[in-house]
Design a protein around this motif. Structure first.
Motif, short mmCIF file in Angstrom:
data_model
loop_
_atom_site.label_atom_id
_atom_site.label_comp_id
_atom_site.label_asym_id
_atom_site.label_seq_id
_atom_site.Cartn_x
_atom_site.Cartn_y
_atom_site.Cartn_z
N ASP A 198 0.81 -1.21 0.00
CA ASP A 198 0.00 0.00 0.00
C ASP A 198 0.84 1.26 0.00
OD1 ASP A 198 -2.47 -1.55 0.46
OD2 ASP A 198 -1.58 -1.91 2.44
N ALA A 199 2.11 1.11 0.34
CA ALA A 199 2.99 2.27 0.45
C ALA A 199 4.43 1.80 0.27
CB ALA A 199 2.83 2.95 1.80
N ALA A 200 5.30 2.74 -0.08
CA ALA A 200 6.71 2.40 -0.28
C ALA A 200 7.56 3.65 -0.16
CB ALA A 200 6.92 1.77 -1.65
N GLU A 201 8.76 3.46 0.35
CA GLU A 201 9.74 4.54 0.29
C GLU A 201 10.92 4.02 -0.51
OE1 GLU A 201 13.05 5.09 1.94
OE2 GLU A 201 13.04 2.91 1.95
N PHE A 202 11.57 4.94 -1.23
CA PHE A 202 12.80 4.57 -1.91
C PHE A 202 13.87 5.60 -1.56
CE2 PHE A 202 15.48 4.08 -5.87
CZ PHE A 202 16.09 2.92 -5.42
N VAL A 203 13.92 6.72 -2.25
CA VAL A 203 14.96 7.70 -1.96
C VAL A 203 14.37 9.10 -1.91
CG1 VAL A 203 17.19 8.66 -2.64
CG2 VAL A 203 16.69 6.24 -3.07
N GLY A 204 14.25 9.72 -3.10
CA GLY A 204 13.78 11.09 -3.20
C GLY A 204 13.22 11.35 -4.57
N PRO A 205 12.82 12.58 -4.86
CA PRO A 205 12.08 12.89 -6.09
C PRO A 205 12.73 12.40 -7.38
CG PRO A 205 12.01 14.75 -4.62
CD PRO A 205 12.94 13.76 -3.98
N TYR A 206 14.01 12.62 -7.57
CA TYR A 206 14.64 12.27 -8.85
C TYR A 206 14.59 10.76 -9.09
CZ TYR A 206 17.99 12.04 -12.69
OH TYR A 206 18.58 11.80 -13.90
N GLN A 207 15.03 10.00 -8.12
CA GLN A 207 15.10 8.56 -8.31
C GLN A 207 13.72 7.91 -8.22
OE1 GLN A 207 18.71 6.51 -7.00
NE2 GLN A 207 19.14 8.30 -5.72
N ASP A 208 12.84 8.45 -7.38
CA ASP A 208 11.49 7.90 -7.29
C ASP A 208 10.73 8.11 -8.60
OD1 ASP A 208 12.31 7.45 -4.71
OD2 ASP A 208 10.74 8.63 -3.76
N ARG A 209 10.92 9.29 -9.20
CA ARG A 209 10.27 9.57 -10.49
C ARG A 209 10.77 8.62 -11.56
NH1 ARG A 209 11.53 15.23 -13.42
NH2 ARG A 209 13.59 14.23 -13.33
N ARG A 210 12.05 8.38 -11.59
CA ARG A 210 12.63 7.48 -12.58
C ARG A 210 12.02 6.08 -12.48
NH1 ARG A 210 16.41 3.52 -12.64
NH2 ARG A 210 17.51 3.17 -14.61
N MET A 211 11.72 5.64 -11.26
CA MET A 211 11.14 4.32 -11.05
C MET A 211 9.63 4.29 -11.34
SD MET A 211 13.14 3.05 -7.65
CE MET A 211 12.27 1.49 -7.63
N GLY A 212 9.05 5.48 -11.53
CA GLY A 212 7.63 5.55 -11.84
C GLY A 212 6.71 5.37 -10.66
N LEU A 213 7.21 5.58 -9.44
CA LEU A 213 6.38 5.36 -8.26
C LEU A 213 5.17 6.29 -8.22
CD1 LEU A 213 9.12 4.78 -5.51
CD2 LEU A 213 7.96 3.11 -6.98
N HIS A 214 5.30 7.45 -8.84
CA HIS A 214 4.18 8.41 -8.89
C HIS A 214 3.02 7.90 -9.74
CE1 HIS A 214 6.74 9.17 -12.36
NE2 HIS A 214 5.70 9.69 -12.97
N LYS A 215 3.26 6.88 -10.55
CA LYS A 215 2.19 6.32 -11.36
C LYS A 215 1.37 5.29 -10.59
CE LYS A 215 4.89 6.97 -15.59
NZ LYS A 215 5.58 6.32 -16.74
N ALA A 216 1.91 4.88 -9.43
CA ALA A 216 1.21 3.88 -8.62
C ALA A 216 0.60 4.46 -7.36
CB ALA A 216 2.17 2.75 -8.24
N ALA A 217 1.06 5.63 -6.94
CA ALA A 217 0.53 6.30 -5.75
C ALA A 217 0.77 7.80 -5.91
CB ALA A 217 1.20 5.78 -4.49
N LYS A 218 -0.15 8.60 -5.40
CA LYS A 218 -0.04 10.05 -5.60
C LYS A 218 0.27 10.83 -4.33
CE LYS A 218 -0.92 10.09 -10.02
NZ LYS A 218 0.15 10.46 -11.00
N ASN A 219 0.15 10.22 -3.17
CA ASN A 219 0.41 10.92 -1.92
C ASN A 219 1.87 10.75 -1.53
OD1 ASN A 219 -2.48 11.67 -1.05
ND2 ASN A 219 -2.64 9.48 -1.52
N TYR A 220 2.61 11.85 -1.60
CA TYR A 220 4.07 11.81 -1.41
C TYR A 220 4.40 12.61 -0.14
CZ TYR A 220 8.89 11.62 -3.29
OH TYR A 220 10.23 11.36 -3.53
N TYR A 221 4.86 11.89 0.88
CA TYR A 221 5.07 12.52 2.17
C TYR A 221 6.55 12.77 2.47
CZ TYR A 221 0.20 12.07 3.54
OH TYR A 221 -1.16 12.20 3.61
N THR A 222 6.77 13.80 3.29
CA THR A 222 8.12 14.14 3.73
C THR A 222 8.15 14.30 5.24
OG1 THR A 222 9.99 15.66 3.47
CG2 THR A 222 7.80 16.65 3.53
N THR A 223 9.29 14.34 5.75
CA THR A 223 9.85 14.73 7.07
C THR A 223 11.26 14.18 7.15
OG1 THR A 223 9.12 12.80 8.33
CG2 THR A 223 7.65 14.72 8.31
N GLY A 224 11.50 13.06 6.47
CA GLY A 224 12.82 12.45 6.55
C GLY A 224 13.09 11.80 7.89
#
Length: 369
Positions: free
Chosen positions: A216-242
């Motif tokens: 239902d959820a996943a973390e990988f790294v950050g915007p550049y690498q997550d976009r390359r993997m296409g994670l935004h195509k599977a989920a739209k809620n992108y959270y931060t705090t680190g």
């Protein structure tokens, strides 16, 4: 030639011969060539983790150039020689001399290894490097790996990472209960206490699992690498705090026997190349993430937001409980934990009068005008 001169000539010649005998092995040793193999936990073409500035392939190229070709390292991405997460065992067995990954992947073998990747609510890039290079962290890393016939060095850092991608919004701490999430490291232990079903998946398996609803959820790294993997195509809620990974260290793992067989100058080259990649990879990450996040939000329909403060507060409380409990289980973990936390407190006291006020001033500048 007089007897005196003859005796002096023979004595000098004998001395030269002896010196030559002793010098020859050193000269031969200096010219000896080494051909090593490096495996990797990440798939072919992965930015940062395989290719690009400060990556493992960049490291191999630096070592070859700096050594004049005396040490060449053939790099294999995940699946090209061994499966993604088998590098630790491959190095221990002597199948390869090196592996690139993150030490928290080896938590099942050595729990304390996770501290050398990242600790939730722990040290940022500056603090992590300060602990490793100048406050005993690296020596501890070597100490706990020595019985396993291994040695390790930091070879990269992503800096602070995003909390991750969620198919549904997180409004309160109760939303974690029953969630299936890809999350490695100590943060996974924290999430488990909140009812999350934790999955440890290699990078290449994250997108299909998220897309199919296996997680239902996943973390990988950050915007550049997550976009390359296409994670935004599977989920739209992108959270931060680190909170879970305020920094993330790439581990250069080396077999101790292979390391000890390297001449000192080649050891110095390996250490210098790894340290250079550690800096360059972080700089590259900082350079590319802002544009990638902007693109995700403006062009891909991604909703970027911070975790609610009460959620972060609860995560912090559970983190403290989990770390204390794990540190109490064995002496090795406690030794690493105590060193890390003592330095974290020291570093935090400095950051409170240096980085934090500066960031606050920058964020608030012009608001009152």
């Amino acid at each position: 030639m007089t007897d005196v001169r003859r005796r002096g000539f023979l004595k000098a010649g004998a001395a030269g011969t002896v010196a030559g005998v002793f010098a020859a092995p050193a000269i031969v040793r200096a010219q000896e060539r080494f051909n090593w193999k490096m495996t990797n936990a990440y798939g072919p073409g992965s930015p940062f983790y395989v290719t690009g500035p400060g990556s493992p392939t960049d490291f191999c190229e630096r070592v070859k150039e700096m050594s004049g070709g005396r040490l060449t390292i053939q790099h294999f991405a995940a699946g090209e020689l061994i499966p993604a997460l088998e590098g630790f065992d491959a190095v221990r067995a002597g199948i390869v001399e090196m592996n690139a990954a993150n030490a928290y992947f080896w938590a099942g073998k050595l729990f304390a290894a996770q501290y050398f990747t990242t600790v939730p609510f722990g040290l940022n890039f500056q603090g992590m490097n300060a602990w490793l290079y100048h406050a005993g962290g690296l020596e501890l890393w070597h100490e706990i790996y020595k019985p396993l016939g291994l040695i390790a060095f930091p070879m990269g850092n992503t800096g602070v990472q995003m909390t991750g991608w969620f198919r549904e919004p997180i409004n309160g701490i109760e939303d974690f209960n029953g969630l299936k999430m890809r999350i490695p490291g100590l943060a996974g232990k924290v999430y488990q206490q909140l009812g999350v079903e934790v999955k440890l998946l290699p990078g290449g398996e994250i997108f299909p699992a998220l897309e199919r609803g296996v997680i239902d959820a996943a973390e990988f790294v950050g915007p550049y690498q997550d976009r390359r993997m296409g994670l935004h195509k599977a989920a739209k809620n992108y959270y931060t705090t680190g909170w879970h990974e305020p920094s993330n260290v790439t581990e250069l793992l080396i077999g101790a026997k292979a390391w000890d067989n390297l001449p000192k100058d080649l050891q110095a080259i390996v250490k210098s190349a790894a340290q250079a990649c550690n800096l360059d990879s972080f700089a590259w990450s900082e350079a590319v993430n802002a544009d990638a996040l902007k693109d995700l939000v403006e062009n891909e329909g991604v909703i970027a937001r911070q975790l609610p403060v009460p959620v972060v507060d609860r995560l912090k409380a559970v983190t403290d409980e989990v770390l204390a409990a794990e540190a109490a289980k064995d002496a090795t973990t406690k030794k690493v934990h105590d060193s890390f936390m003592a330095f974290r407190a020291k570093h935090a006291s400095w950051a409170a009068v240096s980085e934090r006020p500066y960031e606050t001033i920058i964020a608030d500048a012009g608001k009152g005008a």
